[in-house]
Motif scaffolding. Structure first.
Motif, short mmCIF file in Angstrom:
data_model
loop_
_atom_site.label_atom_id
_atom_site.label_comp_id
_atom_site.label_asym_id
_atom_site.label_seq_id
_atom_site.Cartn_x
_atom_site.Cartn_y
_atom_site.Cartn_z
N UNK A 46 6.79 8.74 -5.35
CA UNK A 46 7.44 9.26 -4.14
C UNK A 46 8.15 8.15 -3.35
N UNK A 47 7.78 6.92 -3.56
CA UNK A 47 8.43 5.81 -2.84
C UNK A 47 9.93 5.80 -3.09
N UNK A 48 10.34 6.20 -4.29
CA UNK A 48 11.75 6.14 -4.67
C UNK A 48 12.63 7.01 -3.77
N UNK A 49 12.07 8.10 -3.27
CA UNK A 49 12.83 9.00 -2.41
C UNK A 49 12.46 8.88 -0.94
N UNK A 50 11.74 7.82 -0.57
CA UNK A 50 11.27 7.66 0.81
C UNK A 50 12.31 6.97 1.69
N UNK A 76 0.82 -1.22 0.00
CA UNK A 76 0.00 0.00 0.00
C UNK A 76 0.85 1.26 0.00
N UNK A 77 0.41 2.23 -0.79
CA UNK A 77 1.25 3.40 -1.05
C UNK A 77 0.71 4.67 -0.42
N UNK A 78 -0.38 4.59 0.37
CA UNK A 78 -1.01 5.83 0.83
C UNK A 78 -0.06 6.73 1.62
N UNK A 79 0.83 6.15 2.38
CA UNK A 79 1.74 6.96 3.17
C UNK A 79 2.74 7.73 2.33
N UNK A 80 3.00 7.27 1.09
CA UNK A 80 3.95 7.94 0.21
C UNK A 80 3.27 8.88 -0.77
N UNK A 81 1.99 8.68 -0.98
CA UNK A 81 1.31 9.35 -2.08
C UNK A 81 1.22 10.86 -1.86
#
Length: 382
Positions: free
Chosen positions: A112-116, A70-75
């Motif tokens: 945004x995951x890439x820079x998380x 799930x990606x909500x935290x990065x979105x």
């Protein structure tokens, strides 16, 4: 292969279309999404469960693991909360990799995951002594339109390999007007043309099924998803002012909401209309609400409003923009099916990744096929 956080099966759909792949386990926590997956790919190997509740001994050995935690935290649309517990679910993904020991794993997530910080921790696990020390990671951004999807959807793709370095796939399609021999991007015209401009119904048929010993709405065929809405007169008045590629900034003052009137910049895609000869913008989970993005049907005539199609896209149209095949079937309410469509990995993006991985999995290195199959290219040529 195993599909984790499988959703309705967009990623599995693409891998299966590439031929040579077999799903032996899928895990999905949402009932309706799991039911859709089971309806398309079989219930026996589909686990409607919290991934953390799957014991290690039930994880089979496979060649490939795919999935998108799930990606909500990065979105950009989320809270960007680094402590969001959903961000930690990639650790469950690692647990499956450890026990299934695949040759390759693929993670899909928002850009945004890439820079998380979570991705940095994932990379750290590939160092000596880490949980993934056998694996080499390649990661970067892929634009779905570059792989035959009629949608400008940018995503982070991570390929982990213990059989040698595997680069990200190269584009199979190019932006219109670019130099190259590859076919041009597909557009909304390629997938929306031919569908009735006025949907005949406004709701799904009354149909129910039992799956995982639960009662769920469905199973619905794709044509059942061509459902309209009942917009207010104010909404219709707004729609009629929006040209292709336009949005809220095209509205006269008397049709602006207070928040739009006071916010002079940003949210440029709100109340937007698609363009016939371009891919759509990202299809999200509330594509049926034009106030959420560029979701108005592309047909518009300045001088003949009666020929304009002044409505948001339907569920079927959104599924086509996500390149789900028309024989895909669905379970759930209208809202739940919309979430499944918007959260999915576009089928043809997954298919391109699957084709790219094949020679590496078969020990033949990165031999790129001379011409990858593209069902939309075939349709366009016809």
């Amino acid at each position: 292969m195993i599909d984790l956080f499988a959703g309705c099966g967009g990623m599995t759909s693409g891998f299966m279309a590439a031929k040579g792949y077999k799903s032996v386990m899928a895990v999905e926590f949402n009932l309706e999404a799991a039911a859709t997956y089971a309806a398309n790919f079989g219930e026996a190997h589909t686990h409607y469960a919290d991934i953390a509740d799957i014991p290690d001994e039930q994880v089979p050995a496979v060649d490939v693991i795919i999935g998108g935690p799930p990606c909500q935290g990065f979105s950009n649309l989320g809270s960007r909360n680094v402590n969001d517990p959903r961000n930690k679910l990639w650790k469950e993904y690692i647990r499956f990799v450890r026990h299934a020991h695949p040759k390759v794993f693929v993670i899909e997530n928002v850009d945004r995951f890439f820079s998380s910080s979570e991705f940095a921790l994932l990379q750290a696990e590939t160092r000596p002594g880490g949980l993934l020390e056998e694996y080499h990671l390649e990661a970067g951004f892929l634009l779905a339109a570059d792989f035959g999807v009629p949608q400008r959807r940018k995503r982070t793709i991570v390929i982990g390999s213990r059989i040698g370095e595997i680069p990200l796939p190269l584009p199979t399609h190019i932006r219109p007007g670019s130099l190259g021999k590859e076919p041009e991007w597909h557009t909304t015209r390629d997938v929306l043309t031919g569908l009735p401009t006025v949907p005949a119904v406004r709701d799904l048929p009354e149909s129910w099924t039992r799956v995982f010993d639960q009662r769920v709405r469905g199973v619905f065929k794709s044509p059942d998803l061509h459902i309209g809405r009942n917009p207010t007169q104010l909404s219709l008045d707004r729609y009629r002012h929006i040209p292709p590629g336009g949005g809220r900034f095209n509205l006269p003052d008397h049709l602006l909401s207070r928040c739009w009137r006071e916010k002079k910049t940003g949210t440029t895609d709100v109340m937007g209309r698609m363009q016939w000869d371009m891919p759509s913008l990202t299809i999200r989970t509330e594509f049926y609400k034009p106030e959420k993005g560029q979701y108005l049907h592309p047909q518009w005539h300045r001088d003949d409003p009666d020929r304009s199609v002044d409505r948001p896209i339907t569920h079927l149209e959104a599924a086509r923009l996500q390149t789900f095949p028309d024989d895909f079937v669905w379970c759930g309410s209208k809202i739940e099916i919309a979430k499944q469509i918007g959260n999915a990995v576009p089928s043809m993006l997954a298919e391109a990744i699957a084709h790219h991985l094949k020679p590496y999995l078969r020990g033949k290195g990165g031999t790129r096929p001379k011409e990858l199959p593209c069902r939309l290219c075939q349709r366009r040529s016809q």
